[in-house]
Design an enzyme around this catalytic site. Structure first.
Site, PDB file in Angstrom:
ATOM      1  N   ALA A  13      -4.485 -65.060 -51.979  1.00 25.57           N
ATOM      2  CA  ALA A  13      -5.120 -63.895 -52.589  1.00 25.57           C
ATOM      3  C   ALA A  13      -4.276 -63.361 -53.737  1.00 25.57           C
ATOM      4  CB  ALA A  13      -5.323 -62.804 -51.537  1.00 25.57           C
ATOM      5  N   ILE A  15      -3.120 -60.392 -54.345  1.00 25.16           N
ATOM      6  CA  ILE A  15      -1.984 -59.563 -53.973  1.00 25.16           C
ATOM      7  C   ILE A  15      -0.825 -60.405 -53.467  1.00 25.16           C
ATOM      8  CG2 ILE A  15      -2.759 -59.137 -51.593  1.00 25.16           C
ATOM      9  CD1 ILE A  15      -1.624 -56.281 -51.949  1.00 25.16           C
ATOM     10  N   TYR A  58      -6.278 -72.486 -42.220  1.00 28.76           N
ATOM     11  CA  TYR A  58      -5.423 -71.450 -41.666  1.00 28.76           C
ATOM     12  C   TYR A  58      -4.859 -71.830 -40.298  1.00 28.76           C
ATOM     13  CZ  TYR A  58      -7.977 -68.834 -45.235  1.00 28.76           C
ATOM     14  OH  TYR A  58      -8.552 -68.419 -46.413  1.00 28.76           O
ATOM     15  N   LEU A  74      -5.960 -61.958 -46.174  1.00 25.81           N
ATOM     16  CA  LEU A  74      -7.358 -62.407 -46.171  1.00 25.81           C
ATOM     17  C   LEU A  74      -8.312 -61.227 -46.311  1.00 25.81           C
ATOM     18  CD1 LEU A  74      -7.118 -64.938 -43.194  1.00 25.81           C
ATOM     19  CD2 LEU A  74      -7.155 -65.481 -45.647  1.00 25.81           C
ATOM     20  N   LYS A  97      -3.831 -54.096 -45.386  1.00 25.11           N
ATOM     21  CA  LYS A  97      -4.521 -52.912 -44.884  1.00 25.11           C
ATOM     22  C   LYS A  97      -6.020 -53.011 -45.184  1.00 25.11           C
ATOM     23  CE  LYS A  97      -3.406 -50.888 -49.244  1.00 25.11           C
ATOM     24  NZ  LYS A  97      -3.073 -52.252 -49.695  1.00 25.11           N
TER      25      LYS A  97
END
Length: 330
Positions: A13, A15, A58, A74, A97
């Site tokens: 991802a 981030i 995963y 995720l 979060k």
């Protein structure tokens, strides 16, 4: 376990690529061991700077014996499944979060981590920046008198069509994405005795999730009013203000400051206005250090569990209280 904590990442991802992987790499406490991806090319691109292995799927990373801890960035709808799988495989977990969409599910995950003597931490990075501790001390020292109200806002510009934040099946929506920040800020600065009084939510035309919202809360006991706004289709805003009986303070760049940002707390009272300039801090590095400490202890941090579950309660109550408003016309 080797001296370094061997961390694996589920997915690649934004981030993870932009913030967390560089922070893990800079930390002496961690070694980036593997990145799991359903897209081998994307996974290889994310892993290359760190010479990490790329695993297809995963489950392979969860089962890997060379991984001690797992970072999970995720989509929200997948958090609970993979957090539980990682814990059952004996891995410490840092999850984006919110930890889940349910207070009961989050409580179950923390209980599982405690039974297995594993660290479980929700990745709320801004609370690891010292600017908020300074704000709390100013409030406690009575610099603005007795608190009367709290306002916080976190809004970001519209993302491209098809972004996961706009997909309900993946847990999209403004409350889950940007609403977490002002909710957690209210908890962090005012304490846990907060009650949701009302809320509104709006979906932009053609979007199947909320893209804007606001919530009104109160602090039990003294009735301090709390006004929170959040959104996914706005000019960028990241700020909060605490108003007291004799003054007020404001903080901009409250939630996602870059590591070189010089925080400025602005104080206003009868004598005028002044600024408190603080030293820059890297809140991502602070988060990674806190997770390393939890892993070394092999335990859930009680303060993390309490804050995460209280946050889940407030998010649930905002969601349940929110009155939908008509979408604007394109």
């Amino acid at each position: 376990m080797t001296d370094a904590i061997r961390v694996g990442v589920l997915g690649s991802a934004e981030i993870a690529r932009r913030r967390m992987l560089p922070a893990f790499a800079r930390s002496a406490a961690f070694e980036i061991t593997a990145i799991a991806s359903r897209d081998p090319g994307r996974g290889a691109a994310a892993a290359a700077p760190y010479r990490a292995r790329v695993l297809h799927g995963y489950a392979r990373l969860i089962e890997d014996g060379d991984v001690d801890a797992v970072y999970i960035p995720l989509p929200l709808a997948l958090h609970a499944e993979w957090v539980e799988a990682a814990l059952r495989a004996g891995k410490h977990v840092l999850a984006e979060k919110p930890l889940s969409t349910s207070m009961e599910v989050s409580a179950h995950l923390f209980a599982l981590a405690r039974r297995r003597r594993l660290a479980l931490m929700e990745n709320v990075m801004f609370i690891h920046h010292g600017q908020h501790a300074r704000v709390r001390r100013l409030i406690e020292d009575g610099v603005i008198g007795e608190p009367r109200s709290f306002h916080a806002a976190f809004t970001v510009p519209r993302r491209p069509a098809g972004d996961i934040r706009y997909r309900p099946e993946l847990g999209g929506g403004a409350l889950w994405d940007t609403g977490v920040y002002p909710v957690r800020a209210a908890q962090h600065l005012l304490g846990a005795e907060l009650t949701v009084v009302g809320a509104v939510a709006t979906a932009a035309a053609g979007v199947d999730v909320d893209t804007a919202g606001a919530a009104l809360l109160r602090r039990d006991g003294d009735g301090v009013g709390v006004h929170l706004t959040y959104g996914l289709d706005h000019a960028y805003r990241s700020t909060y203000e605490v108003c007291g009986s004799t003054g007020r303070l404001t903080l901009d760049m409250a939630f996602t400051p870059p590591a070189d940002h010089v925080p400025v707390i602005r104080l206003h009272d009868r004598s005028g206005s002044r600024e408190l300039r603080l030293d820059p801090e890297d809140q991502v590095a602070g988060t990674v250090a806190a997770f390393a400490e939890a892993v070394r202890r092999g335990a859930v941090r009680a303060e993390d569990e309490k804050a995460t579950l209280e946050q889940a309660r407030l998010l649930r109550d905002i969601l349940g209280t929110a009155v939908p408003t008509p979408a604007p016309i394109d």
